[in-house]
Motif scaffolding. Structure first.
Motif, PDB file in Angstrom:
ATOM      1  N   LYS A   3     -38.668  75.840   4.112  1.00  0.00           N
ATOM      2  CA  LYS A   3     -38.074  74.588   3.622  1.00  0.00           C
ATOM      3  C   LYS A   3     -37.695  73.661   4.775  1.00  0.00           C
ATOM      4  O   LYS A   3     -37.190  74.113   5.809  1.00  0.00           O
ATOM      5  N   ILE A   4     -37.910  72.365   4.545  1.00  0.00           N
ATOM      6  CA  ILE A   4     -37.562  71.346   5.548  1.00  0.00           C
ATOM      7  C   ILE A   4     -36.556  70.383   4.928  1.00  0.00           C
ATOM      8  O   ILE A   4     -36.762  69.893   3.813  1.00  0.00           O
ATOM      9  N   GLY A   5     -35.487  70.099   5.650  1.00  0.00           N
ATOM     10  CA  GLY A   5     -34.506  69.105   5.215  1.00  0.00           C
ATOM     11  C   GLY A   5     -34.654  67.848   6.048  1.00  0.00           C
ATOM     12  O   GLY A   5     -34.793  67.913   7.273  1.00  0.00           O
ATOM     13  N   ILE A   6     -34.672  66.695   5.378  1.00  0.00           N
ATOM     14  CA  ILE A   6     -34.822  65.428   6.093  1.00  0.00           C
ATOM     15  C   ILE A   6     -33.583  64.567   5.839  1.00  0.00           C
ATOM     16  O   ILE A   6     -33.228  64.309   4.686  1.00  0.00           O
ATOM     17  N   ILE A   7     -32.945  64.143   6.937  1.00  0.00           N
ATOM     18  CA  ILE A   7     -31.783  63.270   6.813  1.00  0.00           C
ATOM     19  C   ILE A   7     -32.300  61.829   6.769  1.00  0.00           C
ATOM     20  O   ILE A   7     -32.898  61.355   7.748  1.00  0.00           O
ATOM     21  N   GLY A   8     -32.075  61.147   5.665  1.00  0.00           N
ATOM     22  CA  GLY A   8     -32.596  59.786   5.474  1.00  0.00           C
ATOM     23  C   GLY A   8     -33.782  59.826   4.529  1.00  0.00           C
ATOM     24  O   GLY A   8     -34.664  60.682   4.680  1.00  0.00           O
ATOM     25  N   GLN A  11     -38.869  54.967   3.654  1.00  0.00           N
ATOM     26  CA  GLN A  11     -40.334  55.133   3.672  1.00  0.00           C
ATOM     27  C   GLN A  11     -40.792  56.156   4.709  1.00  0.00           C
ATOM     28  O   GLN A  11     -41.780  56.853   4.491  1.00  0.00           O
ATOM     29  N   LEU A  12     -40.073  56.265   5.830  1.00  0.00           N
ATOM     30  CA  LEU A  12     -40.484  57.245   6.843  1.00  0.00           C
ATOM     31  C   LEU A  12     -40.307  58.647   6.280  1.00  0.00           C
ATOM     32  O   LEU A  12     -41.170  59.506   6.420  1.00  0.00           O
ATOM     33  N   GLY A  13     -39.176  58.854   5.588  1.00  0.00           N
ATOM     34  CA  GLY A  13     -38.924  60.138   4.943  1.00  0.00           C
ATOM     35  C   GLY A  13     -39.986  60.431   3.894  1.00  0.00           C
ATOM     36  O   GLY A  13     -40.455  61.564   3.767  1.00  0.00           O
ATOM     37  N   ARG A  14     -40.365  59.409   3.150  1.00  0.00           N
ATOM     38  CA  ARG A  14     -41.386  59.590   2.105  1.00  0.00           C
ATOM     39  C   ARG A  14     -42.711  60.089   2.714  1.00  0.00           C
ATOM     40  O   ARG A  14     -43.299  61.050   2.226  1.00  0.00           O
ATOM     41  N   MET A  15     -43.141  59.433   3.801  1.00  0.00           N
ATOM     42  CA  MET A  15     -44.416  59.825   4.394  1.00  0.00           C
ATOM     43  C   MET A  15     -44.311  61.186   5.104  1.00  0.00           C
ATOM     44  O   MET A  15     -45.283  61.935   5.160  1.00  0.00           O
ATOM     45  N   LEU A  16     -43.105  61.510   5.598  1.00  0.00           N
ATOM     46  CA  LEU A  16     -42.886  62.855   6.160  1.00  0.00           C
ATOM     47  C   LEU A  16     -42.982  63.914   5.063  1.00  0.00           C
ATOM     48  O   LEU A  16     -43.579  64.972   5.252  1.00  0.00           O
ATOM     49  N   VAL A  29     -34.238  66.118   0.696  1.00  0.00           N
ATOM     50  CA  VAL A  29     -33.964  64.833   1.336  1.00  0.00           C
ATOM     51  C   VAL A  29     -32.519  64.413   1.086  1.00  0.00           C
ATOM     52  O   VAL A  29     -32.011  64.568  -0.026  1.00  0.00           O
ATOM     53  N   LEU A  30     -31.870  63.896   2.131  1.00  0.00           N
ATOM     54  CA  LEU A  30     -30.505  63.362   1.968  1.00  0.00           C
ATOM     55  C   LEU A  30     -30.518  61.847   2.103  1.00  0.00           C
ATOM     56  O   LEU A  30     -30.983  61.304   3.117  1.00  0.00           O
ATOM     57  N   ASP A  31     -30.021  61.153   1.104  1.00  0.00           N
ATOM     58  CA  ASP A  31     -29.934  59.694   1.169  1.00  0.00           C
ATOM     59  C   ASP A  31     -28.842  59.210   0.210  1.00  0.00           C
ATOM     60  O   ASP A  31     -28.612  59.831  -0.824  1.00  0.00           O
ATOM     61  N   PRO A  32     -28.180  58.092   0.547  1.00  0.00           N
ATOM     62  CA  PRO A  32     -27.121  57.612  -0.351  1.00  0.00           C
ATOM     63  C   PRO A  32     -27.641  57.026  -1.669  1.00  0.00           C
ATOM     64  O   PRO A  32     -26.935  57.047  -2.667  1.00  0.00           O
ATOM     65  N   ASN A  35     -32.963  58.536  -6.005  1.00  0.00           N
ATOM     66  CA  ASN A  35     -34.376  58.291  -6.306  1.00  0.00           C
ATOM     67  C   ASN A  35     -35.038  57.244  -5.403  1.00  0.00           C
ATOM     68  O   ASN A  35     -35.823  56.417  -5.871  1.00  0.00           O
ATOM     69  N   GLY A  36     -34.693  57.291  -4.121  1.00  0.00           N
ATOM     70  CA  GLY A  36     -35.297  56.367  -3.153  1.00  0.00           C
ATOM     71  C   GLY A  36     -36.714  56.783  -2.808  1.00  0.00           C
ATOM     72  O   GLY A  36     -37.250  57.732  -3.398  1.00  0.00           O
ATOM     73  N   PRO A  37     -37.352  56.080  -1.853  1.00  0.00           N
ATOM     74  CA  PRO A  37     -38.744  56.350  -1.511  1.00  0.00           C
ATOM     75  C   PRO A  37     -39.070  57.827  -1.244  1.00  0.00           C
ATOM     76  O   PRO A  37     -40.056  58.344  -1.761  1.00  0.00           O
ATOM     77  N   ALA A  38     -38.236  58.523  -0.479  1.00  0.00           N
ATOM     78  CA  ALA A  38     -38.545  59.919  -0.149  1.00  0.00           C
ATOM     79  C   ALA A  38     -38.217  60.852  -1.312  1.00  0.00           C
ATOM     80  O   ALA A  38     -38.972  61.786  -1.605  1.00  0.00           O
ATOM     81  N   ALA A  39     -37.091  60.597  -1.977  1.00  0.00           N
ATOM     82  CA  ALA A  39     -36.659  61.477  -3.073  1.00  0.00           C
ATOM     83  C   ALA A  39     -37.697  61.519  -4.189  1.00  0.00           C
ATOM     84  O   ALA A  39     -37.869  62.548  -4.854  1.00  0.00           O
TER      85      ALA A  39
END
Ligand code: ATP
Ligand code: MG
Length: 374
Positions: A3-8, A11-16, A29-32, A35-39
């Motif tokens: 498992k990988i956790g991404i802070i933020g 769009q960068l998180g989304r492509m990651l 994914v952690l974001d305030p 349902n943002g781009p990465a989530a």
């Protein structure tokens, strides 16, 4: 499944996440913003500020590897977690140095990397004094949390100083000498846990209103310049002992000298074209680097690739139009980030065009952008 956790979670998180999923990882994914781009593409989202230590810990506790897509991630909290044995890359100490642009400049200077002269300032008098030493114009910059030029003020004369202070009020500042550049270049470079380094070919970045607008790969400059740019970027990531993908922004001067502008300890807008234009994307390379996999081939898939950003042009709900016409442009691929609201100059997506002839590829990229509205 690892498992990988991404802070933020932008769009960068989304492509990651997309790259991580292709390699078989589970993603958190952690974001305030819910349902943002990465989530939207991740296996799991945790809603919370990327400065919130308890939320960062919540992510770290349920994954094998932690990384970040944004410099404003809480470096102290991440560092504490490294102390608890969490696998976090790039190392939070590097984030701490880089996220403060002034500390970053001094680190680079100390390592013999060419950068513009800079000085800390805390009031109008000190800014004036810096102007006398560096000459006009110069840049007044916020030390932290700056992006898309929003933390910068170009000071053309003494009268501009007051406006600069107003624009950047309540922020710690420094002054940087103006670099009269002929082009801006960028190099994305990946370094793995065992010190393997692979550099993507240097690109030219063209900015509009301080925001990255177009990226041309490879940079249309002489081979000895791209070679020097790639060597500099490789040295910088080694100086930092960085693990992951880093982007190095630089100025090319009239005398063919390279001056480093700044480093991003993360994937970057100047590497989006690598999804179609290179055998391994910057996103896949980052996932490979932080998880201990061997790095991928950074070679081109076509002689040229050009990336053009899709920036918002109005405020309101997103309404994507024109995408059906994109099929007619051979070699073009569009990426939409899934943001629900558009705003002037907000990064909403990008288009990459690959092909054999640079003029044609550039024309196609501009045409593709012009038929899309969002
Ligand atoms: P981004 O998020 O796009 O990287 P940023 O907010 O981090 O932007 P900078 O990289 O510091 O801002 O500056 C944005 C742009 O302003 C640069 O790409 C360059 O065009 C111009 N600029 C910055 N510093 C200087 C300088 N010292 N001399 C000349 N131009 C500069
Ligand atoms: Mg920059």
């Amino acid at each position: 499944m690892q498992k990988i956790g991404i802070i933020g979670g932008g769009q960068l998180g989304r492509m990651l996440v997309e790259a991580a999923k292709n390699l078989g990882f589970y993603t958190v994914v952690l974001d305030p913003t819910p349902n943002g781009p990465a989530a939207q593409v991740a296996d799991k989202e945790i809603i919370g500020d990327f400065k919130d230590a308890s939320k960062i810990k919540e992510v770290a506790d349920q994954v094998d590897f932690v990384t970040f897509e944004i410099e404003s991630a809480n470096a102290d909290a991440l560092n504490d977690l490294v102390g608890e044995g969490k696998d976090i890359n790039p190392h939070p100490k590097i984030l701490e140095t880089i996220k403060d642009k002034y500390l970053q400049k001094k680190f680079l200077e100390k390592n013999g990397i060419p950068v513009a002269d800079s000085v800390e300032v805390s009031d109008e008098e000190e800014i004036k004094k810096a102007g006398t030493v560096f000459g006009y114009p110069f840049l007044l910059k916020a030390r932290k949390d700056a992006y898309d030029g929003r933390g910068n003020a170009l000071i053309k004369n003494e009268i501009d100083i007051k406006d600069g202070i107003v624009k950047l009020k309540d922020r710690t500042l420094y002054v940087e000498k103006f670099v009269p550049f002929v082009k801006e270049l960028a190099v994305v470079v990946g370094r793995s846990k065992n010190g393997e380094v692979k550099v993507f070919p240097a690109v030219e970045t063209i900015h509009k209103n301080n925001i990255c607008h177009i990226v041309i790969s490879p940079a249309p400059v002489k081979k000895d310049i791209t070679q020097k740019a790639e060597e500099l970027a490789t040295k910088i990531i080694a100086d930092f002992k960085g693990v992951g993908v880093f982007a190095v922004e630089m100025f090319l001067t009239e005398k063919n000298e390279l001056v480093i502008n700044e480093i991003a300890p993360r994937v970057h807008n100047s590497g989006h074209h690598t999804i179609e234009g290179n055998k391994t994307s910057q996103f896949e390379q980052h996932i490979r680097a932080i998880t201990g996999m061997p790095l991928g081939d950074t070679g081109h898939t076509a002689p040229f690739s050009v990336m053009i950003n899709i920036l918002g042009e109005r405020s309101g709900e997103v309404k994507l139009e024109g995408e059906e016409k994109l099929n007619e442009i051979k070699g073009a691929t569009m990426h939409i980030y899934g943001k629900s609201e558009t705003r002037p100059e907000r990064k909403m997506g990008h288009i990459t065009v690959v092909g054999d002839d640079l003029i044609e590829v550039l024309e196609k990229a501009r045409l593709a952008r012009s038929i899309i509205s969002i």
